[in-house]
Each structure stands twice: as C-alpha cells, then as structure tokens.
Design a protein around this motif. Structure first.
Motif, PDB file in Angstrom:
ATOM      1  N   PRO A   1       0.984  -1.271  -0.005  1.00  0.00           N
ATOM      2  CA  PRO A   1       0.114   0.020   0.015  1.00  0.00           C
ATOM      3  C   PRO A   1       0.960   1.278  -0.073  1.00  0.00           C
ATOM      4  O   PRO A   1       1.837   1.325   0.190  1.00  0.00           O
ATOM      5  N   ALA A   2       0.389   2.398  -0.277  1.00  0.00           N
ATOM      6  CA  ALA A   2       0.940   3.705  -0.255  1.00  0.00           C
ATOM      7  C   ALA A   2       1.384   4.006   1.053  1.00  0.00           C
ATOM      8  O   ALA A   2       2.469   4.373   1.311  1.00  0.00           O
ATOM      9  N   LYS A   3       0.285   3.853   2.098  1.00  0.00           N
ATOM     10  CA  LYS A   3       0.833   4.131   3.457  1.00  0.00           C
ATOM     11  C   LYS A   3      -0.160   3.209   4.254  1.00  0.00           C
ATOM     12  O   LYS A   3      -1.257   3.333   4.018  1.00  0.00           O
ATOM     13  N   LEU A   4       0.413   2.826   5.268  1.00  0.00           N
ATOM     14  CA  LEU A   4      -0.369   2.009   6.315  1.00  0.00           C
ATOM     15  C   LEU A   4      -0.953   3.169   7.254  1.00  0.00           C
ATOM     16  O   LEU A   4      -0.277   4.358   7.402  1.00  0.00           O
ATOM     17  N   PRO A   5      -2.184   2.809   7.913  1.00  0.00           N
ATOM     18  CA  PRO A   5      -2.450   3.832   9.086  1.00  0.00           C
ATOM     19  C   PRO A   5      -1.786   3.880  10.279  1.00  0.00           C
ATOM     20  O   PRO A   5      -0.835   3.013  10.483  1.00  0.00           O
ATOM     21  N   ASP A   6      -1.559   5.001  10.984  1.00  0.00           N
ATOM     22  CA  ASP A   6      -0.668   5.091  11.962  1.00  0.00           C
ATOM     23  C   ASP A   6      -1.063   4.091  13.146  1.00  0.00           C
ATOM     24  O   ASP A   6      -2.260   3.725  13.251  1.00  0.00           O
ATOM     25  N   GLU A   7      -0.173   3.500  13.881  1.00  0.00           N
ATOM     26  CA  GLU A   7      -0.165   2.562  15.104  1.00  0.00           C
ATOM     27  C   GLU A   7       0.093   3.498  16.224  1.00  0.00           C
ATOM     28  O   GLU A   7       1.109   4.252  16.372  1.00  0.00           O
ATOM     29  N   PRO A   8      -0.432   3.127  17.437  1.00  0.00           N
ATOM     30  CA  PRO A   8      -1.805   2.588  17.678  1.00  0.00           C
ATOM     31  C   PRO A   8      -3.001   3.639  16.828  1.00  0.00           C
ATOM     32  O   PRO A   8      -2.643   4.893  16.770  1.00  0.00           O
ATOM     33  N   ALA A   9      -4.224   3.165  16.737  1.00  0.00           N
ATOM     34  CA  ALA A   9      -5.147   4.046  16.432  1.00  0.00           C
ATOM     35  C   ALA A   9      -5.482   5.142  17.325  1.00  0.00           C
ATOM     36  O   ALA A   9      -5.234   4.933  18.535  1.00  0.00           O
ATOM     37  N   ALA A  10      -6.055   6.048  16.856  1.00  0.00           N
ATOM     38  CA  ALA A  10      -6.158   7.321  17.867  1.00  0.00           C
ATOM     39  C   ALA A  10      -7.251   6.901  18.936  1.00  0.00           C
ATOM     40  O   ALA A  10      -8.232   6.401  18.284  1.00  0.00           O
ATOM     41  N   PRO A  11      -7.184   7.099  19.995  1.00  0.00           N
ATOM     42  CA  PRO A  11      -8.265   6.816  20.965  1.00  0.00           C
ATOM     43  C   PRO A  11      -9.602   7.182  20.658  1.00  0.00           C
ATOM     44  O   PRO A  11      -9.487   8.590  20.293  1.00  0.00           O
ATOM     45  N   THR A  12     -10.505   6.645  21.007  1.00  0.00           N
ATOM     46  CA  THR A  12     -12.062   7.188  20.975  1.00  0.00           C
ATOM     47  C   THR A  12     -12.475   7.509  22.384  1.00  0.00           C
ATOM     48  O   THR A  12     -12.264   6.623  23.177  1.00  0.00           O
ATOM     49  N   GLY A  13     -13.501   8.493  22.397  1.00  0.00           N
ATOM     50  CA  GLY A  13     -13.922   8.530  23.661  1.00  0.00           C
ATOM     51  C   GLY A  13     -13.073   9.302  24.884  1.00  0.00           C
ATOM     52  O   GLY A  13     -12.048   9.663  24.584  1.00  0.00           O
ATOM     53  N   LYS A  14     -13.703   9.579  25.964  1.00  0.00           N
ATOM     54  CA  LYS A  14     -12.738  10.083  27.166  1.00  0.00           C
ATOM     55  C   LYS A  14     -12.723   9.009  28.185  1.00  0.00           C
ATOM     56  O   LYS A  14     -13.816   8.336  28.532  1.00  0.00           O
ATOM     57  N   THR A  15     -11.763   9.217  29.091  1.00  0.00           N
ATOM     58  CA  THR A  15     -11.610   8.700  30.213  1.00  0.00           C
ATOM     59  C   THR A  15     -11.109   9.494  31.275  1.00  0.00           C
ATOM     60  O   THR A  15     -10.236  10.303  31.042  1.00  0.00           O
ATOM     61  N   ASP A  16     -11.680   9.130  32.466  1.00  0.00           N
ATOM     62  CA  ASP A  16     -11.145   9.994  33.636  1.00  0.00           C
ATOM     63  C   ASP A  16      -9.921   9.686  33.962  1.00  0.00           C
ATOM     64  O   ASP A  16      -9.651   8.514  33.957  1.00  0.00           O
ATOM     65  N   ASN A  17      -9.295  10.839  34.527  1.00  0.00           N
ATOM     66  CA  ASN A  17      -7.915  10.609  34.786  1.00  0.00           C
ATOM     67  C   ASN A  17      -7.899  10.105  36.307  1.00  0.00           C
ATOM     68  O   ASN A  17      -8.416  10.596  37.036  1.00  0.00           O
ATOM     69  N   PRO A  18      -7.242   8.632  36.493  1.00  0.00           N
ATOM     70  CA  PRO A  18      -7.390   8.026  37.738  1.00  0.00           C
ATOM     71  C   PRO A  18      -6.419   8.537  38.698  1.00  0.00           C
ATOM     72  O   PRO A  18      -6.542   8.342  39.882  1.00  0.00           O
ATOM     73  N   PHE A  19      -5.382   9.772  38.526  1.00  0.00           N
ATOM     74  CA  PHE A  19      -4.554  10.301  39.191  1.00  0.00           C
ATOM     75  C   PHE A  19      -5.053  11.429  39.847  1.00  0.00           C
ATOM     76  O   PHE A  19      -4.115  12.004  40.531  1.00  0.00           O
ATOM     77  N   ILE A  20      -6.088  12.004  39.734  1.00  0.00           N
ATOM     78  CA  ILE A  20      -6.640  13.386  40.191  1.00  0.00           C
ATOM     79  C   ILE A  20      -7.651  13.001  40.781  1.00  0.00           C
ATOM     80  O   ILE A  20      -8.511  12.151  40.698  1.00  0.00           O
TER      81      ILE A  20
END
Length: 76
Positions: free
Chosen positions: A57-76
C-alpha cells in the motif's frame, strides 16, 4: 529480533512494521566494520522483502489507532 553490537541496536519484525531502535556507534575499526555490515545486511533484507511485496500500500494507518471517547484521569 536482531541485535547488533550486543543490544545497542535492535531490529524487531512486527506484523505491519519493522522497528529499529537504539543507538549504534560505528567506529573505524574491525568491530565497527562488523556492526556496519550487520546493519547493511538487515536493511538490505528489509528492502528486498518490501520490493517483493506485490500489493504494497501507499501508506499504512498510524499505529496505534487514535483513542476514541474520554476516560477520567485516575491520578487526580
């Protein structure tokens, strides 16, 4: 996994990418020549394999895929 100069330079073959990591100094001595030849052999093998791939292929997608959604920060 291929290691050059002990583990100064690591070449790992993944499913979609070859990863080269580390820091390799090539000295003007016999050991430096051996390291340069090992690196050349590895890179030549990578190029040969890519050139033989009929559906590259001309170019592979970037790895890892961009995260989807939001996650609470467990450190605050």
């Amino acid at each position: 996994m291929l290691n050059i100069a002990g583990d100064a330079l690591n070449i790992a073959n993944g499913k979609t990418r070859v990863t080269i990591s580390g820091d390799l100094g090539i000295a003007r001595d016999q050991a430096g020549l051996a390291n340069a030849l090992a690196l050349q052999k590895a890179v030549n093998a990578i190029v040969d394999a890519l050139q033989k791939e009929p559906s590259l292929p001309a170019k592979l997608p970037d790895e890892p895929a961009a995260p989807t959604g939001k996650t609470d920060n467990p450190f605050i």
